[in-house]
Design a protein around this motif. Structure first.
Motif, PDB file in Angstrom:
ATOM      1  N   GLU A 155     -25.163  55.143  45.750  1.00 60.63           N
ATOM      2  CA  GLU A 155     -24.014  55.493  45.850  1.00 60.63           C
ATOM      3  C   GLU A 155     -23.963  56.899  45.011  1.00 60.63           C
ATOM      4  N   PRO A 156     -23.061  57.919  45.433  1.00 64.55           N
ATOM      5  CA  PRO A 156     -22.873  59.220  44.847  1.00 64.55           C
ATOM      6  C   PRO A 156     -22.280  58.912  43.396  1.00 64.55           C
ATOM      7  N   VAL A 157     -22.603  59.731  42.364  1.00 61.60           N
ATOM      8  CA  VAL A 157     -22.195  59.909  41.096  1.00 61.60           C
ATOM      9  C   VAL A 157     -21.074  60.887  41.352  1.00 61.60           C
ATOM     10  N   LEU A 158     -19.645  60.624  41.136  1.00 66.92           N
ATOM     11  CA  LEU A 158     -18.739  61.613  41.437  1.00 66.92           C
ATOM     12  C   LEU A 158     -18.248  62.451  40.334  1.00 66.92           C
ATOM     13  N   THR A 159     -17.749  63.513  40.496  1.00 67.19           N
ATOM     14  CA  THR A 159     -16.985  64.211  39.403  1.00 67.19           C
ATOM     15  C   THR A 159     -15.634  64.017  39.526  1.00 67.19           C
ATOM     16  N   ALA A 160     -14.927  64.077  38.349  1.00 66.03           N
ATOM     17  CA  ALA A 160     -13.478  63.742  38.590  1.00 66.03           C
ATOM     18  C   ALA A 160     -12.767  64.379  39.587  1.00 66.03           C
ATOM     19  N   SER A 161     -13.087  65.652  39.971  1.00 62.05           N
ATOM     20  CA  SER A 161     -12.308  66.420  40.975  1.00 62.05           C
ATOM     21  C   SER A 161     -12.952  66.060  42.468  1.00 62.05           C
ATOM     22  N   GLU A 162     -14.146  65.469  42.395  1.00 58.07           N
ATOM     23  CA  GLU A 162     -14.784  64.905  43.803  1.00 58.07           C
ATOM     24  C   GLU A 162     -14.144  63.783  44.247  1.00 58.07           C
ATOM     25  N   ARG A 163     -13.714  62.941  43.242  1.00 58.96           N
ATOM     26  CA  ARG A 163     -13.012  61.573  43.518  1.00 58.96           C
ATOM     27  C   ARG A 163     -12.142  61.453  44.686  1.00 58.96           C
ATOM     28  N   ALA A 164     -11.224  62.461  44.503  1.00 53.59           N
ATOM     29  CA  ALA A 164      -9.983  62.188  45.328  1.00 53.59           C
ATOM     30  C   ALA A 164     -10.518  62.414  46.873  1.00 53.59           C
ATOM     31  N   LEU A 165     -11.220  63.606  46.924  1.00 55.90           N
ATOM     32  CA  LEU A 165     -11.766  64.026  48.199  1.00 55.90           C
ATOM     33  C   LEU A 165     -12.621  62.746  48.673  1.00 55.90           C
ATOM     34  N   TYR A 166     -13.670  62.267  47.960  1.00 53.53           N
ATOM     35  CA  TYR A 166     -14.262  61.103  48.596  1.00 53.53           C
ATOM     36  C   TYR A 166     -13.471  60.065  49.086  1.00 53.53           C
ATOM     37  N   GLU A 167     -12.438  59.884  48.312  1.00 51.63           N
ATOM     38  CA  GLU A 167     -11.729  58.514  48.576  1.00 51.63           C
ATOM     39  C   GLU A 167     -10.934  58.882  49.909  1.00 51.63           C
ATOM     40  N   GLN A 168     -10.403  60.232  50.162  1.00 54.87           N
ATOM     41  CA  GLN A 168      -9.838  60.652  51.129  1.00 54.87           C
ATOM     42  C   GLN A 168     -10.598  60.464  52.617  1.00 54.87           C
ATOM     43  N   VAL A 169     -12.127  60.874  52.297  1.00 53.31           N
ATOM     44  CA  VAL A 169     -12.830  61.045  53.537  1.00 53.31           C
ATOM     45  C   VAL A 169     -13.102  59.524  53.703  1.00 53.31           C
ATOM     46  N   MET A 170     -13.643  58.710  52.762  1.00 56.03           N
ATOM     47  CA  MET A 170     -13.642  57.309  53.236  1.00 56.03           C
ATOM     48  C   MET A 170     -12.562  56.606  53.830  1.00 56.03           C
ATOM     49  N   ALA A 171     -11.075  56.888  53.492  1.00 57.08           N
ATOM     50  CA  ALA A 171     -10.084  56.407  54.139  1.00 57.08           C
ATOM     51  C   ALA A 171      -9.946  56.892  55.448  1.00 57.08           C
ATOM     52  N   GLY A 172     -10.335  58.136  55.840  1.00 58.12           N
ATOM     53  CA  GLY A 172      -9.984  58.658  57.056  1.00 58.12           C
ATOM     54  C   GLY A 172     -11.270  58.026  57.836  1.00 58.12           C
ATOM     55  N   PHE A 173     -12.321  57.529  57.772  1.00 51.95           N
ATOM     56  CA  PHE A 173     -13.223  56.808  58.156  1.00 51.95           C
ATOM     57  C   PHE A 173     -12.770  55.419  58.599  1.00 51.95           C
ATOM     58  N   ALA A 174     -12.153  54.767  57.502  1.00 51.10           N
ATOM     59  CA  ALA A 174     -11.527  53.353  57.952  1.00 51.10           C
ATOM     60  C   ALA A 174     -10.651  53.397  58.892  1.00 51.10           C
ATOM     61  N   GLU A 175      -9.550  54.601  58.752  1.00 52.63           N
ATOM     62  CA  GLU A 175      -8.606  54.582  59.644  1.00 52.63           C
ATOM     63  C   GLU A 175      -9.006  54.943  61.080  1.00 52.63           C
ATOM     64  N   ALA A 176      -9.910  55.754  61.355  1.00 52.76           N
ATOM     65  CA  ALA A 176     -10.687  55.812  62.568  1.00 52.76           C
ATOM     66  C   ALA A 176     -11.491  54.713  63.171  1.00 52.76           C
ATOM     67  N   GLY A 177     -11.644  53.762  62.334  1.00 51.96           N
ATOM     68  CA  GLY A 177     -12.600  52.683  63.046  1.00 51.96           C
ATOM     69  C   GLY A 177     -13.906  53.119  62.871  1.00 51.96           C
ATOM     70  N   VAL A 178     -14.428  53.986  62.126  1.00 53.68           N
ATOM     71  CA  VAL A 178     -16.078  54.634  62.302  1.00 53.68           C
ATOM     72  C   VAL A 178     -16.769  53.411  61.671  1.00 53.68           C
ATOM     73  N   PRO A 179     -17.689  52.717  62.349  1.00 54.11           N
ATOM     74  CA  PRO A 179     -18.347  51.654  62.000  1.00 54.11           C
ATOM     75  C   PRO A 179     -19.737  51.893  61.174  1.00 54.11           C
ATOM     76  N   PRO A 180     -19.982  51.553  60.269  1.00 52.65           N
ATOM     77  CA  PRO A 180     -21.469  51.754  59.619  1.00 52.65           C
ATOM     78  C   PRO A 180     -22.451  52.084  60.607  1.00 52.65           C
ATOM     79  N   ALA A 181     -23.412  53.040  60.193  1.00 56.66           N
ATOM     80  CA  ALA A 181     -24.405  53.606  60.878  1.00 56.66           C
ATOM     81  C   ALA A 181     -25.489  52.373  61.143  1.00 56.66           C
ATOM     82  N   LYS A 182     -25.914  52.321  62.623  1.00 58.15           N
ATOM     83  CA  LYS A 182     -26.954  51.304  62.638  1.00 58.15           C
ATOM     84  C   LYS A 182     -28.408  51.753  62.154  1.00 58.15           C
ATOM     85  N   PRO A 183     -29.043  50.691  61.567  1.00 57.55           N
ATOM     86  CA  PRO A 183     -30.420  51.060  61.126  1.00 57.55           C
ATOM     87  C   PRO A 183     -31.276  51.610  62.104  1.00 57.55           C
TER      88      PRO A 183
END
Length: 239
Positions: A102-130
């Motif tokens: 997992e990435p080691v997030l700075t304090a200011s990165e965390r909000a953006l990271y959570e926003q990106v992850m929430a966007g993937f979840a809302e769009a139903g983006v599945p995990p990458a296939k191996p």
């Protein structure tokens, strides 16, 4: 789908999350990264627009293991039969034999990271296939099958096995997520596993002779690219 020509032999395909690059080879095409899962149809359409067929995609070079870069690799291999090339240290994460760090997030990165992850979840983006990695790349290797020398650079920090590609004759650089751009500036890509290491990798890329920098996130640098990289301040920029 926005397909733009960056150089006589390189095109940028803009997807909802980042860019995929297509490079013309003497007898086909190479893809640099593959977008999030579900991007394969758009990528194959881009190949068709360039006059190619699925079987003309000969190489898929993955700059690192994150899902917005490897997400459609398995589907594209199934459609094209292309070889997959990736940095040796990221290969286990891409092939699914080990979990990626997992990435080691700075304090200011965390909000953006959570926003990106929430966007993937809302769009139903599945995990990458191996997907199996056919060629595990190390620093200093030169890729075969290209029209000019393509040097592989191991640029750890964003992920343990991140790589960049430097086309040494034309001065084109594919830096992976080590470099992003914003408002004409080159900045350090966010969400790194080792920020200090990522800054050192950025500085290594800035020391190269480059004419064009094709970033996965942001606009390509097509004028004074080397000077833009050298004037960057990755230690304090972006967050």
């Amino acid at each position: 789908m926005d397909l733009i020509q960056v150089t006589p032999a390189v095109w940028q395909l803009s997807l909802p999350v980042g860019h995929v690059h297509l490079a013309r080879l003497p007898d086909g095409y190479a893809l640099i990264d593959t977008g999030v899962p579900g991007s394969a149809p758009a990528i194959l359409e881009a190949v068709d627009r360039l006059g190619g067929r699925p079987q003309d995609v000969l190489q898929i070079v993955l700059t690192h293991f994150h899902g917005d870069h490897v997400g459609s690799a398995a589907d594209l291999v199934a459609a094209t039969g292309a070889r997959v090339l990736a940095g040796a240290l990221d290969a286990p994460f891409i092939s699914g034999t080990a979990p990626g760090p997992e990435p080691v997030l700075t304090a200011s990165e965390r909000a953006l990271y959570e926003q990106v992850m929430a966007g993937f979840a809302e769009a139903g983006v599945p995990p990458a296939k191996p997907v199996p990695v056919d060629v595990e790349l190390s620093d200093g290797e030169v890729l075969d099958g290209w029209a000019e020398p393509v040097r592989v650079l191991h640029v750890p920090g964003h992920t343990p096995g991140s790589i960049a590609l430097h086309l040494t004759s034309s001065g084109v650089l594919f830096p992976g997520d080590t470099v992003a751009t914003a408002e004409g500036r080159a900045i350090l890509g966010p969400f790194n596993v080792d920020r200090e290491q990522a800054v050192a990798s950025f500085r290594r890329l800035a020391a190269l002779e480059t004419e064009v920098v094709c970033v996965p996130h942001g606009e390509p640098l097509t004028q004074d690219a080397g000077a833009v990289l050298r004037s960057a301040t990755p230690e304090t920029d972006w967050v």
